[in-house]
Design an enzyme around this catalytic site. Sequence first.
Site, PDB file in Angstrom:
ATOM      1  N   ASP A  37       1.945   2.431  -7.237  1.00 38.90           N
ATOM      2  CA  ASP A  37       0.756   1.821  -7.802  1.00 38.90           C
ATOM      3  C   ASP A  37       0.323   2.694  -9.221  1.00 38.90           C
ATOM      4  O   ASP A  37       0.490   3.709  -9.123  1.00 38.90           O
ATOM      5  CB  ASP A  37      -0.324   1.793  -6.806  1.00 38.90           C
ATOM      6  CG  ASP A  37      -1.332   0.879  -7.221  1.00 38.90           C
ATOM      7  OD1 ASP A  37      -0.998  -0.194  -8.188  1.00 38.90           O
ATOM      8  OD2 ASP A  37      -2.591   0.681  -6.802  1.00 38.90           O
ATOM      9  N   ASN A  85       0.876 -10.242  -5.035  1.00 38.07           N
ATOM     10  CA  ASN A  85       1.248 -10.172  -6.395  1.00 38.07           C
ATOM     11  C   ASN A  85       1.620 -11.457  -6.726  1.00 38.07           C
ATOM     12  O   ASN A  85       1.578 -11.710  -8.221  1.00 38.07           O
ATOM     13  CB  ASN A  85       2.185  -9.031  -6.434  1.00 38.07           C
ATOM     14  CG  ASN A  85       1.652  -7.705  -6.271  1.00 38.07           C
ATOM     15  OD1 ASN A  85       2.595  -6.770  -5.874  1.00 38.07           O
ATOM     16  ND2 ASN A  85       0.389  -7.318  -6.704  1.00 38.07           N
TER      17      ASN A  85
HETATM   18  C1  IPE Z   1       0.135  -2.996  -3.938  1.00 37.15           C
HETATM   19  O1  IPE Z   1      -0.337  -2.879  -5.372  1.00 37.15           O
HETATM   20  C2  IPE Z   1       1.444  -3.632  -4.113  1.00 37.15           C
HETATM   21  C3  IPE Z   1       2.711  -3.081  -4.757  1.00 37.15           C
HETATM   22  C4  IPE Z   1       2.457  -1.886  -5.128  1.00 37.15           C
HETATM   23  C5  IPE Z   1       3.663  -3.730  -4.872  1.00 37.15           C
HETATM   24  P1  IPE Z   1      -1.370  -3.813  -5.729  1.00 37.15           P
HETATM   25  O2  IPE Z   1      -1.864  -3.193  -7.238  1.00 37.15           O
HETATM   26  O3  IPE Z   1      -1.025  -5.055  -5.998  1.00 37.15           O
HETATM   27  O4  IPE Z   1      -2.718  -3.621  -4.806  1.00 37.15           O
HETATM   28  P2  IPE Z   1      -4.220  -3.755  -4.842  1.00 37.15           P
HETATM   29  O5  IPE Z   1      -4.238  -5.316  -4.875  1.00 37.15           O
HETATM   30  O6  IPE Z   1      -4.879  -3.340  -5.933  1.00 37.15           O
HETATM   31  O7  IPE Z   1      -4.857  -3.276  -3.629  1.00 37.15           O
HETATM   32  C1  IPE Z   2       2.030  -1.488  -9.328  1.00 33.78           C
HETATM   33  O1  IPE Z   2       1.562  -1.274 -10.303  1.00 33.78           O
HETATM   34  C2  IPE Z   2       3.232  -2.503  -9.413  1.00 33.78           C
HETATM   35  C3  IPE Z   2       3.007  -3.659  -8.712  1.00 33.78           C
HETATM   36  C4  IPE Z   2       2.059  -4.080  -8.093  1.00 33.78           C
HETATM   37  C5  IPE Z   2       4.088  -4.507  -8.853  1.00 33.78           C
HETATM   38  P1  IPE Z   2       0.326  -2.061 -10.874  1.00 33.78           P
HETATM   39  O2  IPE Z   2       0.788  -3.311 -11.669  1.00 33.78           O
HETATM   40  O3  IPE Z   2      -0.450  -2.684  -9.650  1.00 33.78           O
HETATM   41  O4  IPE Z   2      -0.715  -1.171 -11.606  1.00 33.78           O
HETATM   42  P2  IPE Z   2      -2.316  -1.169 -11.901  1.00 33.78           P
HETATM   43  O5  IPE Z   2      -2.607  -0.864 -10.509  1.00 33.78           O
HETATM   44  O6  IPE Z   2      -2.767  -2.348 -12.295  1.00 33.78           O
HETATM   45  O7  IPE Z   2      -2.512   0.055 -12.737  1.00 33.78           O
HETATM   46 MG    MG Z   3      -2.189  -1.790  -8.786  1.00 33.64          MG
END
Ligand code: IPE
Ligand code: IPE
Ligand code: MG
Length: 266
Positions: A37, A85
């Site tokens: 993340d 996502n």
């Molecule tokens: C969790 O990250 C999913 C992945 C790392 C693929 P998100 O960034 O989507 O999670 P939330 O929505 O903030 O909990």
């Molecule tokens: C994790 O990074 C990757 C995926 C969930 C695909 P994020 O895209 O959630 O990055 P933040 O949490 O918005 O910084």
């Molecule tokens: Mg995230």
Amino acid sequence: MAVNSKSLNLSEMMEKENLIDTIDKCRLPKHIAIIMDGNGRWAQQRGEQRVFGHHNGVQAVRETAEAAAELGVKFITLYAFSTENWNRPKEEVDALMQLLVITINGEIKTLNDNNIRLRVIGNVQDLTPQVKKELEEAMEKTAGNTRMDLFLALSYSGRWEILDAIKKVAAEVKEGKLDPEQITEKMVSDHMNAPDLPDPEILIRTSGEYRTSNFLMWQTAYTELFFSPKLWPDFRKEDLYEAIIDFQHRERRFGKTSEQIINCKG
Ligand code: IPE
Ligand code: IPE
Ligand code: MG
């Protein structure tokens, strides 16, 4: 692709060496699960689009997989795209699917050089045809590798996987193959996406968020959680070592008392 690489000076190299030396190789986790993340924030901090962060997250995947395989970890599962996502803006979803196509294809050689087998959990049917094609090809080409299994969780969520298992079990009941009274935890585990994948001993989440976001809900019932403040594109081998060392200093009691655990160690 810009990578956040900086050369290590001598003291940093020694520190790195010491860190890996403090890992007890006899008590390695078999399975490490990671919620990668913070890509979007990493990019935004640099005044870039979120997708720039996703691209730079690939190097962290490489380093983590390599470090885990070198140590002798048998399975790692990386949360790469959740069921939730799909609700992101279409441009980001499209960019992520495109990145998956390029990355999976581009990493086959490295996976084979490192004897790593690529596998997947999640609702693969929902992925784009191109991603499905690259995945199938990469899984086929790495199927004979035995050092470590690298699972990508794609279009995955823990509740989806549990629901999927319930449907399969219910179908067996309907066919008269199974009596509901005889359903066991083991049977439910056996109907998960990858029944041979053991429960993870550690779940790492980067970016300072303290939640598990629907990842491996069934399998993490007794998993040790490790939260790193690092944003995923900054995650390096030493960060994995740190999580493993932290894990090795914990007492896993599984409901028992500390005395019972100590006495059993003999
Ligand atoms: C969790 O990250 C999913 C992945 C790392 C693929 P998100 O960034 O989507 O999670 P939330 O929505 O903030 O909990
Ligand atoms: C994790 O990074 C990757 C995926 C969930 C695909 P994020 O895209 O959630 O990055 P933040 O949490 O918005 O910084
Ligand atoms: Mg995230």
